[in-house]
Design a protein around this motif. Sequence first.
Motif, PDB file in Angstrom:
ATOM      1  N   HIS A   1     -12.480   9.652 -10.090  1.00 30.85           N
ATOM      2  CA  HIS A   1     -13.346   9.269  -8.960  1.00 30.85           C
ATOM      3  C   HIS A   1     -14.445   8.319  -9.439  1.00 30.85           C
ATOM      4  CE1 HIS A   1     -11.378  12.115  -6.351  1.00 30.85           C
ATOM      5  NE2 HIS A   1     -11.679  13.114  -7.153  1.00 30.85           N
TER       6      HIS A   1
ATOM      7  N   LEU B   1      -4.764   6.183  -5.891  1.00 29.52           N
ATOM      8  CA  LEU B   1      -5.128   6.911  -4.679  1.00 29.52           C
ATOM      9  C   LEU B   1      -6.636   6.835  -4.430  1.00 29.52           C
ATOM     10  CD1 LEU B   1      -4.123   8.683  -2.362  1.00 29.52           C
ATOM     11  CD2 LEU B   1      -4.384  10.661  -3.863  1.00 29.52           C
ATOM     12  N   ASP B   2      -7.422   6.987  -5.485  1.00 32.12           N
ATOM     13  CA  ASP B   2      -8.881   6.898  -5.353  1.00 32.12           C
ATOM     14  C   ASP B   2      -9.323   5.495  -4.966  1.00 32.12           C
ATOM     15  OD1 ASP B   2      -9.184   9.563  -5.929  1.00 32.12           O
ATOM     16  OD2 ASP B   2      -9.663   9.243  -8.041  1.00 32.12           O
TER      17      ASP B   2
ATOM     18  N   ALA C   1      -0.245   8.381   0.860  1.00 25.15           N
ATOM     19  CA  ALA C   1      -0.757   9.480   0.038  1.00 25.15           C
ATOM     20  C   ALA C   1       0.382  10.370  -0.446  1.00 25.15           C
ATOM     21  CB  ALA C   1      -1.768  10.297   0.835  1.00 25.15           C
TER      22      ALA C   1
ATOM     23  N   GLN D   1       0.853  -1.181   0.000  1.00 23.12           N
ATOM     24  CA  GLN D   1       0.000   0.000   0.000  1.00 23.12           C
ATOM     25  C   GLN D   1       0.889   1.232   0.000  1.00 23.12           C
ATOM     26  OE1 GLN D   1      -2.823   0.051   3.137  1.00 23.12           O
ATOM     27  NE2 GLN D   1      -3.770   1.938   2.466  1.00 23.12           N
TER      28      GLN D   1
ATOM     29  N   ALA E   1      -7.605   3.423  -3.200  1.00 25.20           N
ATOM     30  CA  ALA E   1      -7.234   3.272  -1.787  1.00 25.20           C
ATOM     31  C   ALA E   1      -8.331   3.834  -0.883  1.00 25.20           C
ATOM     32  CB  ALA E   1      -5.901   3.951  -1.509  1.00 25.20           C
ATOM     33  N   ASP E   2      -9.035   4.867  -1.335  1.00 19.89           N
ATOM     34  CA  ASP E   2     -10.162   5.418  -0.566  1.00 19.89           C
ATOM     35  C   ASP E   2     -11.281   4.390  -0.401  1.00 19.89           C
ATOM     36  OD1 ASP E   2      -8.849   7.819  -0.273  1.00 19.89           O
ATOM     37  OD2 ASP E   2      -9.922   8.806  -1.920  1.00 19.89           O
ATOM     38  N   PHE E   3     -11.356   3.430  -1.328  1.00 14.42           N
ATOM     39  CA  PHE E   3     -12.332   2.346  -1.244  1.00 14.42           C
ATOM     40  C   PHE E   3     -11.752   1.125  -0.520  1.00 14.42           C
ATOM     41  CE2 PHE E   3     -14.152   4.750  -4.759  1.00 14.42           C
ATOM     42  CZ  PHE E   3     -15.508   4.682  -4.482  1.00 14.42           C
TER      43      PHE E   3
ATOM     44  N   ARG F   1     -14.980   4.296  -8.436  1.00 14.96           N
ATOM     45  CA  ARG F   1     -16.249   3.752  -7.917  1.00 14.96           C
ATOM     46  C   ARG F   1     -16.699   2.559  -8.748  1.00 14.96           C
ATOM     47  NH1 ARG F   1     -21.011   4.573  -9.780  1.00 14.96           N
ATOM     48  NH2 ARG F   1     -20.433   6.447 -10.905  1.00 14.96           N
TER      49      ARG F   1
END
Length: 131
Positions: free
Chosen positions: A92, A29-30, A6, A3, A32-34, A96
Motif C-alpha cells: 500500500h 491491484l493497489d 480484481a 485493466q 488500480a485503487d489510485f 502511494r
Amino acid sequence: MAQRTAIQVRANTSPGKPPGAQSAYRLQLDLADFGINSDVHVGTGIALVSVWVDLVIWVECASEGWRYRWWTGRISSRNRYVWAFCPADAHHTAARRIAIRYRELLAGHPLSETIADLAATAETPGNEVAR
C-alpha cells in the motif's frame, strides 16, 4: 494497458504463484485503487510492473526479503540513477509513493492526443469498450 479485474488479480496472487509474482500482482491491484493501469511481467526470480515511461517497478528478492525498486527520476552527483525502495510487504505504501511519481511523470509526458481521445471515449458512461 489492459485493466485487470480484481478477480483476475486475486487469482494471480494465490499461494501457488512465485512470491515475486504475488507481490507484483498485489501492487498492481493497489495501483488500480489510485486509477493507475499497469502490466505485470513475471520472470524467474523477478517480476516487473510496467506503469509509464521511465516508471517500471522491479520486484526482486534482496537480503532483507522481497522489495519493490523504481527509479526516482534523479541522477546522483556521481552520475548514477537514484532508486526508491519499499518492502514488498508494504505494498500500500509502495503504491502511494509510485502514484506520486506517476503524477510527476504524467505532468512532464502527457498522453498523446490520439490516446487521450481513445481514453475519453472509453470512459464515456454506457460505453462497453474494454480498457
